[in-house]
Enzyme design. Structure first.
Site, PDB file in Angstrom:
ATOM      1  N   LEU A 218      40.871  -2.339 -20.917  1.00  0.00           N
ATOM      2  CA  LEU A 218      41.514  -1.849 -22.134  1.00  0.00           C
ATOM      3  C   LEU A 218      43.003  -1.587 -21.856  1.00  0.00           C
ATOM      4  O   LEU A 218      43.374  -1.165 -20.763  1.00  0.00           O
ATOM      5  CB  LEU A 218      40.822  -0.554 -22.593  1.00  0.00           C
ATOM      6  CG  LEU A 218      39.350  -0.716 -22.987  1.00  0.00           C
ATOM      7  CD1 LEU A 218      38.666   0.641 -23.099  1.00  0.00           C
ATOM      8  CD2 LEU A 218      39.206  -1.504 -24.288  1.00  0.00           C
TER       9      LEU A 218
ATOM     10  N   ASN B 210      33.809   6.030 -18.092  1.00  0.00           N
ATOM     11  CA  ASN B 210      33.214   4.785 -17.594  1.00  0.00           C
ATOM     12  C   ASN B 210      32.256   5.100 -16.461  1.00  0.00           C
ATOM     13  O   ASN B 210      32.425   6.089 -15.745  1.00  0.00           O
ATOM     14  CB  ASN B 210      34.333   3.872 -17.063  1.00  0.00           C
ATOM     15  CG  ASN B 210      33.802   2.571 -16.487  1.00  0.00           C
ATOM     16  OD1 ASN B 210      32.923   1.934 -17.063  1.00  0.00           O
ATOM     17  ND2 ASN B 210      34.328   2.172 -15.335  1.00  0.00           N
TER      18      ASN B 210
ATOM     19  N   HIS C 289      30.807   3.409 -12.949  1.00  0.00           N
ATOM     20  CA  HIS C 289      31.122   2.331 -11.999  1.00  0.00           C
ATOM     21  C   HIS C 289      30.125   2.389 -10.835  1.00  0.00           C
ATOM     22  O   HIS C 289      29.833   3.468 -10.321  1.00  0.00           O
ATOM     23  CB  HIS C 289      32.554   2.495 -11.486  1.00  0.00           C
ATOM     24  CG  HIS C 289      32.977   1.386 -10.585  1.00  0.00           C
ATOM     25  ND1 HIS C 289      33.329   0.139 -11.073  1.00  0.00           N
ATOM     26  CD2 HIS C 289      33.076   1.315  -9.240  1.00  0.00           C
ATOM     27  CE1 HIS C 289      33.633  -0.642 -10.047  1.00  0.00           C
ATOM     28  NE2 HIS C 289      33.485   0.034  -8.925  1.00  0.00           N
TER      29      HIS C 289
ATOM     30  N   ALA D 215      41.628   5.485 -17.055  1.00  0.00           N
ATOM     31  CA  ALA D 215      43.089   5.495 -17.014  1.00  0.00           C
ATOM     32  C   ALA D 215      43.552   4.044 -17.025  1.00  0.00           C
ATOM     33  O   ALA D 215      42.753   3.141 -16.750  1.00  0.00           O
ATOM     34  CB  ALA D 215      43.541   6.192 -15.736  1.00  0.00           C
TER      35      ALA D 215
ATOM     36  N   ASP E  35      39.621   1.487 -12.689  1.00  0.00           N
ATOM     37  CA  ASP E  35      38.717   2.343 -11.907  1.00  0.00           C
ATOM     38  C   ASP E  35      39.436   3.468 -11.158  1.00  0.00           C
ATOM     39  O   ASP E  35      39.068   3.817 -10.029  1.00  0.00           O
ATOM     40  CB  ASP E  35      37.888   1.496 -10.917  1.00  0.00           C
ATOM     41  CG  ASP E  35      37.017   0.472 -11.621  1.00  0.00           C
ATOM     42  OD1 ASP E  35      36.598   0.742 -12.772  1.00  0.00           O
ATOM     43  OD2 ASP E  35      36.750  -0.589 -11.053  1.00  0.00           O
TER      44      ASP E  35
HETATM   45  C1  GAR Z   1      26.154  -1.137 -14.164  1.00  0.00           C
HETATM   46  O1  GAR Z   1      25.742  -1.152 -12.823  1.00  0.00           O
HETATM   47  C2  GAR Z   1      27.561  -0.593 -14.282  1.00  0.00           C
HETATM   48  O2  GAR Z   1      27.864   0.427 -13.365  1.00  0.00           O
HETATM   49  C3  GAR Z   1      28.369  -1.814 -13.984  1.00  0.00           C
HETATM   50  O3  GAR Z   1      27.687  -2.864 -14.639  1.00  0.00           O
HETATM   51  C4  GAR Z   1      26.295  -2.551 -14.710  1.00  0.00           C
HETATM   52  C5  GAR Z   1      25.877  -2.642 -16.158  1.00  0.00           C
HETATM   53  O4  GAR Z   1      24.503  -2.523 -16.308  1.00  0.00           O
HETATM   54  N1  GAR Z   1      29.709  -1.671 -14.453  1.00  0.00           N
HETATM   55  C6  GAR Z   1      30.763  -2.195 -13.848  1.00  0.00           C
HETATM   56  O5  GAR Z   1      30.689  -2.881 -12.858  1.00  0.00           O
HETATM   57  C7  GAR Z   1      32.082  -1.888 -14.513  1.00  0.00           C
HETATM   58  N2  GAR Z   1      33.165  -2.281 -13.712  1.00  0.00           N
HETATM   59  P1  GAR Z   1      23.858  -2.310 -17.755  1.00  0.00           P
HETATM   60  O6  GAR Z   1      24.470  -3.359 -18.691  1.00  0.00           O
HETATM   61  O7  GAR Z   1      22.396  -2.554 -17.540  1.00  0.00           O
HETATM   62  O8  GAR Z   1      24.169  -0.921 -18.207  1.00  0.00           O
END
Ligand code: GAR
Length: 192
Positions: A97, A111, A113, A145, A149
Site C-alpha cells: 500500500l 498486518n 507476517h 508503515a 514489514d
Molecule cells: C499467512 O501465513 C500470512 O502470514 C502470510 O500469508 C499467509 C496467508 O494465509 N502473509 C504474508 O506473507 C504477508 N507478507 P491465509 O490466506 O490462509 O490467511
C-alpha cells in the site's frame, strides 16, 4: 488507535490475496462476544482468491481490485469511508500500500507476517529460515508503515523449527499460531 465506544463494534475491512484462512478465523472471532471488531468488508487484489468464498458464506460485502491501476487506492478509500471502516486487517495481502493510503488510515492498518520480525521481511520466509538453520521462527502482528514489514510490533509468537521441517511444514505450523495470534493482537490493541 481508537478505543471501543459504547457497545458498537469497530467496523473492519480485511484485505486478502489468497486462501483466506486468517480471514475466516477473524470472521469467526468477530462473531464472539468478546470481539471489539466486526468484519464489514473484504477486499482482494485477486479474483481467484479462495478467501472470497467467505464473503458469500458470511454475507459480507466484497470487492476485487486490479492494483496495477493508480486510481484503485482512491476508490478503495472512498468505499472504506462510505462503509465507516475504522480498522484494516491485512491477512495474506500481497500488495504494497502507498504512503498516501497508509496516512489516510494512520495507526489503523495492521498486518500479520509469518516470521519473527524484524527477521525475514518480505517473501519466501520459510525457505530462508531453513537455509539459515534457525531453531525458531514464528509470526508477528504489526502496524503497517510505508516501509515493508517495518511498522511497530504489536505481538509475536515463537514456533520451533525441527531439522526435518520443509517450508510447507513450517508454513502449516506458523499458520496455526497465526490464527491464535491475530485475535489476541486485536484484543491487545483495544485493551481487552
Ligand atoms: C499467512 O501465513 C500470512 O502470514 C502470510 O500469508 C499467509 C496467508 O494465509 N502473509 C504474508 O506473507 C504477508 N507478507 P491465509 O490466506 O490462509 O490467511
Amino acid at each position: 488507535m481508537a478505543t471501543l465506544v459504547g457497545y458498537k463494534k469497530i467496523k473492519t475491512a480485511v484485505f486478502i490475496s489468497g486462501t483466506g484462512s486468517n480471514l475466516r478465523n477473524l470472521i469467526k472471532f468477530s462473531k464472539s462476544k468478546k470481539s471489539p471488531i466486526s468484519i464489514n468488508y473484504i477486499i482482494s487484489n485477486n479474483h481467484k482468491s479462495k478467501g472470497l468464498q467467505y464473503a458469500q458464506i458470511f454475507k459480507i460485502k466484497k470487492k476485487i481490485f486490479n492494483f496495477k491501476k493508480r486510481i484503485v487506492e482512491k476508490q478503495i478509500l472512498q468505499i472504506l469511508k462510505r462503509n465507516e471502516i475504522n480498522l484494516i486487517c491485512l491477512a495474506g495481502f500481497m500488495k504494497i500500500l502507498s504512503k498516501n493510503f497508509i496516512s489516510n488510515f494512520e495507526g489503523k492498518i495492521i498486518n500479520i507476517h509469518p516470521s519473527l520480525l524484524p527477521k525475514y521481511k518480505g517473501l519466501k520466509v520459510h525457505e530462508r529460515v531453513i537455509k539459515n538453520k534457525e531453531k525458531f521462527t514464528g509470526c508477528t502482528v504489526h502496524y503497517v508503515a510505508p516501509k515493508l514489514d517495518s511498522g511497530k510490533i504489536i505481538i509475536q509468537k515463537k514456533v520451533r523449527v525441527s531439522k526435518r521441517d520443509t517450508p510447507q511444514i513450517i508454513a502449516k505450523k506458523v499458520l496455526k499460531q497465526e490464527h491464535k495470534l491475530y485475535p489476541k493482537a486485536i484484543l491487545k490493541i483495544f485493551n481487552h
